[in-house]
Design a protein around this motif. Sequence first.
Motif, PDB file in Angstrom:
ATOM      1  N   THR A 158      -9.715  -6.787 -65.348  1.00 44.18           N
ATOM      2  CA  THR A 158     -10.803  -6.104 -65.186  1.00 44.18           C
ATOM      3  C   THR A 158     -11.238  -5.201 -66.333  1.00 44.18           C
ATOM      4  OG1 THR A 158      -9.493  -4.348 -64.254  1.00 44.18           O
ATOM      5  CG2 THR A 158     -10.863  -5.906 -62.628  1.00 44.18           C
ATOM      6  N   ARG A 172     -13.132   3.397 -58.386  1.00 44.83           N
ATOM      7  CA  ARG A 172     -13.078   2.179 -57.380  1.00 44.83           C
ATOM      8  C   ARG A 172     -12.438   2.570 -56.293  1.00 44.83           C
ATOM      9  NH1 ARG A 172     -13.016  -2.616 -62.219  1.00 44.83           N
ATOM     10  NH2 ARG A 172     -13.808  -1.283 -63.703  1.00 44.83           N
ATOM     11  N   GLN A 238     -18.137 -17.442 -58.190  1.00 49.41           N
ATOM     12  CA  GLN A 238     -18.007 -16.123 -57.516  1.00 49.41           C
ATOM     13  C   GLN A 238     -16.416 -15.416 -57.394  1.00 49.41           C
ATOM     14  OE1 GLN A 238     -17.929 -19.302 -55.877  1.00 49.41           O
ATOM     15  NE2 GLN A 238     -16.011 -18.915 -54.660  1.00 49.41           N
ATOM     16  N   SER A 241     -13.692 -13.257 -63.034  1.00 47.56           N
ATOM     17  CA  SER A 241     -13.220 -11.671 -63.505  1.00 47.56           C
ATOM     18  C   SER A 241     -13.897 -11.133 -64.795  1.00 47.56           C
ATOM     19  CB  SER A 241     -11.720 -11.579 -63.536  1.00 47.56           C
ATOM     20  OG  SER A 241     -11.342 -12.156 -64.878  1.00 47.56           O
ATOM     21  N   THR A 267     -16.012 -15.516 -51.391  1.00 51.91           N
ATOM     22  CA  THR A 267     -15.383 -14.415 -52.427  1.00 51.91           C
ATOM     23  C   THR A 267     -14.167 -13.774 -51.616  1.00 51.91           C
ATOM     24  OG1 THR A 267     -17.368 -13.678 -53.671  1.00 51.91           O
ATOM     25  CG2 THR A 267     -15.695 -12.360 -53.971  1.00 51.91           C
ATOM     26  N   SER A 270     -11.252 -10.369 -54.537  1.00 48.84           N
ATOM     27  CA  SER A 270     -11.437  -9.390 -55.232  1.00 48.84           C
ATOM     28  C   SER A 270     -10.430  -8.434 -55.492  1.00 48.84           C
ATOM     29  CB  SER A 270     -12.558  -8.467 -54.317  1.00 48.84           C
ATOM     30  OG  SER A 270     -11.807  -8.184 -53.275  1.00 48.84           O
ATOM     31  N   THR A 275     -15.043 -11.292 -58.863  1.00 52.28           N
ATOM     32  CA  THR A 275     -16.128 -10.329 -58.281  1.00 52.28           C
ATOM     33  C   THR A 275     -17.222 -11.409 -58.450  1.00 52.28           C
ATOM     34  OG1 THR A 275     -17.754  -8.641 -58.878  1.00 52.28           O
ATOM     35  CG2 THR A 275     -16.709  -9.499 -60.831  1.00 52.28           C
ATOM     36  N   ALA A 277     -20.267 -10.470 -58.600  1.00 45.39           N
ATOM     37  CA  ALA A 277     -21.573  -9.709 -59.082  1.00 45.39           C
ATOM     38  C   ALA A 277     -21.984 -10.663 -60.125  1.00 45.39           C
ATOM     39  CB  ALA A 277     -20.897  -8.440 -59.805  1.00 45.39           C
ATOM     40  N   ASP A 537     -15.789  -2.629 -47.892  1.00 44.57           N
ATOM     41  CA  ASP A 537     -15.896  -3.700 -48.585  1.00 44.57           C
ATOM     42  C   ASP A 537     -14.528  -4.648 -48.320  1.00 44.57           C
ATOM     43  OD1 ASP A 537     -17.994  -3.018 -49.977  1.00 44.57           O
ATOM     44  OD2 ASP A 537     -17.127  -2.094 -51.814  1.00 44.57           O
ATOM     45  N   GLU A 541     -14.563  -8.338 -47.044  1.00 45.48           N
ATOM     46  CA  GLU A 541     -13.938  -9.721 -47.573  1.00 45.48           C
ATOM     47  C   GLU A 541     -13.211 -10.571 -46.399  1.00 45.48           C
ATOM     48  OE1 GLU A 541     -11.277 -10.456 -51.468  1.00 45.48           O
ATOM     49  OE2 GLU A 541     -13.200  -9.551 -51.499  1.00 45.48           O
TER      50      GLU A 541
END
Length: 686
Positions: A158, A172, A238, A241, A267, A270, A275, A277, A537, A541
């Motif tokens: 990350t 986070r 998806q 990273s 996904t 995570s 991610t 995103a 979240d 998942e």
Amino acid sequence: MFTQTNSEPAAAHPDAILEALDPEQREVALALRGPVCVLAGAGTGKTRAITHRIAYGVRTGVYKPTSVLAVTFTARAAGEMRTRLRDLGVGGVQARTFHAAALRQLGYFWPRVVGGAPPRLLEHKASIIAEAARRIGVSVDRVAVRDLSSEVEWAKVTLVTSDDYERAAAARGREAPSGYDHQTVARLIAMYEDVKTERENLDFEDVLLMLADMLSSHKAVADEVRSQYRHFVVDEYQDVSPLQQFLLDQWLGGRDELCVVGDPSQTIYSFTGATPAHLLTFRRTYPHAQEIRLVRDYRSTPQVVGLANDVLRRAGRAGGAHQALELLAQRPPGPPVTFSVHDDDESEAKAIAARAGRLIAAGTRPSEIAVLYRTNAQSEAFEAALADAGIGYLVRGGARFFQRKEVRDAIVLLRGAARSADPTVPMPEIVRDVLSAAGWAEKPPAARGAARERWDATQALVALADDLAQAAPEDAPATLVTLVAELEERAAAQHAPTVEGVTLASLHAAKGLEWDAVFLAGMSEGLMPISLAETDDAVHEERRLLYVGITRAREHLELSYARSRNPGGRASRKRTRFLDGLWPEDERAARSGRGAGSAKGGARALLTGAHDMALFDALREWRLEVARETDKPAYTILTDATLAAVAEVRPGSVAELARINGIGPAKIDKYGETILGIVGTAPSGG
């Protein structure tokens, strides 16, 4: 209905490549210029679409094969992509994992940019994590080393440095590994890097980070790579990273010749830094991007697809901040999805082993059956139950196939035999002779355990030899050299041949795989979702993880849970919330307007024998299927009391059936033959 097979056309004319595709897949293949975003649901043929896109681009002269770099996340997926491209008559395309592609480039440029040979690649972080902990005065055990290693990996993928870790983790909502605080983890990350540098090691994250840095800071290196690779394909987008996206950006260098493929509903990684995103914001990053949706599911029956859609649909937008793809089943109808409840984990495992045994007896290959669960610790009960039932099994996530001693020894023997093999003797026969000298036999050992596992592994080599010989053309038969080359290529890609046994795997390890029959075990709160999923979240998942598990099944799908962990234990477990409204009892209650289980309990009370109750349950499952197909309340088809009477009387003819209250001429015309068939195949209590 459009059907597809796994065989690829070795097409001489470019248009022949398109003939094997459905309209949406063909749209992908024709979108040769980026940027392109392919949203592909489970079982919709995404690998077929992107490999045909590459092949069509090469055949039409839009791409040079060596100018294409296709990256994915597992060696197995990369190997499958290369195999499909080869079958399509396209060679020279680089299809690799992110790490394999980066390691190859880093090794090539390191002597020029840094000088000398690259540092040694660190396979595991454990020893350096332990040393770093000792230097900062932190006590660790094996479990702590594992958890801290995972946290170091998360920070690196990350792009979080030791200086930023405390702030980033807090922002986070990421908990530090048990027993440690964020400040301690930040200190350990810094010391880990120092120890690693002292020992002249690189970890897997360094490979991506250093190559990306090399490309961003050395124009000559960047120019060389970008002139080589002009077209990029990223599978499973998806799961990208921030670190992988950073490297991809350096490869692209501001260009947009990029095709990404993914499904936000799949996904499930995570916690490792993946991610969705980048996939979800692709159209914002590239406003002129073409977006294509693949929703025709060729893998699973309508029954399986329907449940998968329902699991996401009932969550509304709870499955993530995106609109889930609605899959459209392309296969003919199959058996209904079944649900079962057991007293304890041992009973659940034994029931699944028995059901697997019946599937095998009916013709399903053991390797086409999987038992999937949330945590690896759950495998023990299934290993014991399958062993007791005399059914072979393979625990996915255990020792890698090509790392097993018996496999390594067998390959050495085959490699040696290949130098002097008689070309007039069929290759499979030579393989059997060679492996017989190493302990292989035509029949498996009667005992389970290590001896059977060794036999299963060497038998997989024999089966691969048979497959290669069968696939080879008559004028160019496969030789032992062919087999050895195939094994070496598979070993490099960790693409193991099929071991003939029931697969035991965690839901995470099952991603990207599929079987004819899938058992989803442990479908209870605390396991699904896992008790550690405390945020919205995390729960979202877990729902996606269940969706992935469901979509692994082609035809047979069974979901189950146990009320307690141990025999005689308190029945405190509850069914997973993700199946609320989908479990048959819920649906019956909703259709009848009565409390769940009330009518069923009363009808069951009329029955005395276990076989009668089993027949009653079979009749209810049939009635539920009819209710779904006709969209009628179940009780309007036949009441529970009538089904209980059928189970008790067990009629053998239409006349006997007509004497049961609630079954008149109209019901007999519609359902009589089916009911008698169910009664006739049910076990008798006599």
